[in-house]
Motif scaffolding. Sequence first.
Motif, PDB file in Angstrom:
ATOM      1  N   SER A  74       6.389  16.431 -46.037  1.00  0.00           N
ATOM      2  CA  SER A  74       5.671  16.910 -44.851  1.00  0.00           C
ATOM      3  C   SER A  74       6.582  16.971 -43.634  1.00  0.00           C
ATOM      4  O   SER A  74       6.594  17.950 -42.887  1.00  0.00           O
ATOM      5  N   VAL A  75       7.356  15.909 -43.430  1.00  0.00           N
ATOM      6  CA  VAL A  75       8.243  15.848 -42.269  1.00  0.00           C
ATOM      7  C   VAL A  75       9.316  16.922 -42.348  1.00  0.00           C
ATOM      8  O   VAL A  75       9.611  17.606 -41.356  1.00  0.00           O
ATOM      9  N   ARG A  76       9.899  17.115 -43.512  1.00  0.00           N
ATOM     10  CA  ARG A  76      10.944  18.128 -43.658  1.00  0.00           C
ATOM     11  C   ARG A  76      10.384  19.537 -43.547  1.00  0.00           C
ATOM     12  O   ARG A  76      11.016  20.419 -42.960  1.00  0.00           O
ATOM     13  N   ASN A  80       4.988  26.741 -34.435  1.00  0.00           N
ATOM     14  CA  ASN A  80       3.925  27.711 -34.712  1.00  0.00           C
ATOM     15  C   ASN A  80       3.394  27.622 -36.138  1.00  0.00           C
ATOM     16  O   ASN A  80       2.422  28.298 -36.477  1.00  0.00           O
ATOM     17  N   GLY A  81       4.039  26.806 -36.975  1.00  0.00           N
ATOM     18  CA  GLY A  81       3.541  26.575 -38.326  1.00  0.00           C
ATOM     19  C   GLY A  81       2.655  25.346 -38.357  1.00  0.00           C
ATOM     20  O   GLY A  81       2.382  24.718 -37.335  1.00  0.00           O
ATOM     21  N   LYS A  82       2.187  25.006 -39.554  1.00  0.00           N
ATOM     22  CA  LYS A  82       1.316  23.842 -39.697  1.00  0.00           C
ATOM     23  C   LYS A  82       1.468  23.256 -41.088  1.00  0.00           C
ATOM     24  O   LYS A  82       1.577  23.971 -42.070  1.00  0.00           O
ATOM     25  N   VAL A  83       1.479  21.918 -41.138  1.00  0.00           N
ATOM     26  CA  VAL A  83       1.522  21.188 -42.405  1.00  0.00           C
ATOM     27  C   VAL A  83       0.197  20.468 -42.591  1.00  0.00           C
ATOM     28  O   VAL A  83      -0.228  19.699 -41.731  1.00  0.00           O
ATOM     29  N   PHE A  84      -0.470  20.733 -43.718  1.00  0.00           N
ATOM     30  CA  PHE A  84      -1.646  19.973 -44.115  1.00  0.00           C
ATOM     31  C   PHE A  84      -1.186  18.919 -45.127  1.00  0.00           C
ATOM     32  O   PHE A  84      -0.810  19.250 -46.243  1.00  0.00           O
ATOM     33  N   LEU A 110      -1.864   8.064 -45.118  1.00  0.00           N
ATOM     34  CA  LEU A 110      -2.045   9.092 -44.102  1.00  0.00           C
ATOM     35  C   LEU A 110      -1.905   8.505 -42.700  1.00  0.00           C
ATOM     36  O   LEU A 110      -1.348   9.147 -41.799  1.00  0.00           O
ATOM     37  N   GLU A 111      -2.390   7.294 -42.510  1.00  0.00           N
ATOM     38  CA  GLU A 111      -2.225   6.633 -41.217  1.00  0.00           C
ATOM     39  C   GLU A 111      -0.754   6.387 -40.913  1.00  0.00           C
ATOM     40  O   GLU A 111      -0.299   6.574 -39.772  1.00  0.00           O
ATOM     41  N   ALA A 114       4.827  10.869 -37.683  1.00  0.00           N
ATOM     42  CA  ALA A 114       4.825  12.161 -36.991  1.00  0.00           C
ATOM     43  C   ALA A 114       4.796  11.971 -35.477  1.00  0.00           C
ATOM     44  O   ALA A 114       5.516  12.655 -34.730  1.00  0.00           O
ATOM     45  N   LYS A 115       3.997  11.023 -35.023  1.00  0.00           N
ATOM     46  CA  LYS A 115       3.916  10.747 -33.580  1.00  0.00           C
ATOM     47  C   LYS A 115       5.252  10.250 -33.054  1.00  0.00           C
ATOM     48  O   LYS A 115       5.731  10.704 -32.003  1.00  0.00           O
TER      49      LYS A 115
END
Length: 215
Positions: free
Chosen positions: A61-63, A71-75, A84-85, A91-92
């Motif tokens: 996800s990070v990469r 402008n993209g998005k990772v789910f 997930l937490e 990510a933060k």
Amino acid sequence: MKIILVVLALICLPSLGFSQYEENDWKERDTWMALDTIFNAIGVEVGDYVADIGCHEGYLSVRLSKQIGENGKVFAVDLRTDRLETLNEIAKDRGLHNITTIVGDYDNPNLPRGLLDTVIIMDTYHEMEDYRSILSHVKKALKPGGQIVIIEKLKSRIIGKSRQEQTNAHSLSSKYVKQELQNAGFILRHENNNLGYWENNPDKVIWMLVAYKKN
């Protein structure tokens, strides 16, 4: 805008702490995980929408977040909320604002319908007892022409064994997956049976299949 769904390792594993899934070991994983080859094969671009299912703490996800830009998005999808937490915190800390986490189910990754261009299932498919249901949901989530990418490791000691024997060993041959993709209505586009060695172990050869949804 492309939308890419990535289904990464261990959507169906309950609680395993393999080092390659923890943040402090990601740099070591970069030495044997052929991400450039994978990204080039699927066409990761700025502005893509990406879903990483079975994300653990978010190695892929990070990469992908950095590849697709703001402008993209990772789910990012996983069965466990604690993973997930942790990913949300990572990510933060890294200032990544294009990652959204989703709690998945064993038989359903809970994806948006008809929006995705590419699905990657990495080191996860062999754990999916409900793989037929997963493939069905993935197909519904893909746009016409959208791709599914499956990446696995094949352990030398189970080559030629039955599907059940291989999955019991947490491994799987591409020959079984190719047939299952065809049965689900996908058309094979690309195959790579030499993506290197999982954890630099020559007894664990990494392979990749890319197939697409016709309509």
